[in-house]
Design an enzyme around this catalytic site. Structure first.
Site, PDB file in Angstrom:
ATOM      1  N   TYR A  66      -2.111  30.522  35.201  1.00  0.00           N
ATOM      2  CA  TYR A  66      -2.174  31.938  34.643  1.00  0.00           C
ATOM      3  C   TYR A  66      -0.875  32.515  34.325  1.00  0.00           C
ATOM      4  CZ  TYR A  66      -3.028  36.851  34.731  1.00  0.00           C
ATOM      5  OH  TYR A  66      -3.094  38.106  34.275  1.00  0.00           O
ATOM      6  N   TYR A 115      -2.821  47.294  40.591  1.00  0.00           N
ATOM      7  CA  TYR A 115      -1.823  47.673  41.802  1.00  0.00           C
ATOM      8  C   TYR A 115      -1.387  49.211  41.876  1.00  0.00           C
ATOM      9  CZ  TYR A 115      -1.249  42.676  42.428  1.00  0.00           C
ATOM     10  OH  TYR A 115      -1.240  41.267  42.369  1.00  0.00           O
TER      11      TYR A 115
END
Length: 158
Positions: A25, A131
């Site tokens: 990824y 986040y």
């Protein structure tokens, strides 16, 4: 319903599978040289260097968080450093990533840590947005430096 548990030695291959998926990824598969033997020794050997949480649903493990303690001299307290957080792409959007971070925050509080920290690649906008939504703050004024390979061994031998 998903459950979070600490990994044990029997989970080594699962953890390695997640690490390799994360490396893919992050477009870093070419530098991912982890193997089961070294991972097992580093996580479950005589001196464990990190801990792993696994999140599982009825289909099995769906993600992991690998973390270790660091220390803040300014706070005079330990901290937790989240090295890797990964949820299987097919399972994203179910709250598994948030559940892992929540559990890490609980562990940090239980252990008297002053902070929970991690790094994210600059291009990883989905993770950055996630986040930020949790209240995390970027530490833009800091730059990470790294010694590895020949530079590391060269300094050690100088």
């Amino acid at each position: 319903m998903a459950e979070i548990r600490f990994a044990d030695e029997r989970d080594t291959e699962t953890i390695l599978r997640f690490i390799r998926a994360l490396a893919e990824y992050e477009k870093l598969s070419d530098v991912c040289v982890a193997d089961a033997e070294s991972l097992r020794g580093s996580l479950f050997g005589v001196r464990p260097y990190a801990e792993v949480l696994l999140i599982e649903d009825r289909k099995g493990p769906q993600g992991f968080a690998l973390f270790f303690h660091n220390f803040s001299t300014f706070l005079a307290k330990p901290g937790l450093y989240l090295e890797d957080l990964f949820v299987d792409p097919a399972q994203r959007g179910k709250g598994y990533g948030k559940a892992l971070l929540k559990r890490l925050a609980e562990i940090a509080v239980e252990r008297g840590c002053g902070r929970l920290e991690w790094s994210v690649l600059d291009w990883n906008k989905p993770s950055i947005d996630f986040y930020l939504s949790l209240g995390a703050k970027p530490m833009d004024e800091w730059t990470i430096y790294r010694l590895e390979g020949d530079s590391l061994t060269g300094l050690a031998r100088s």
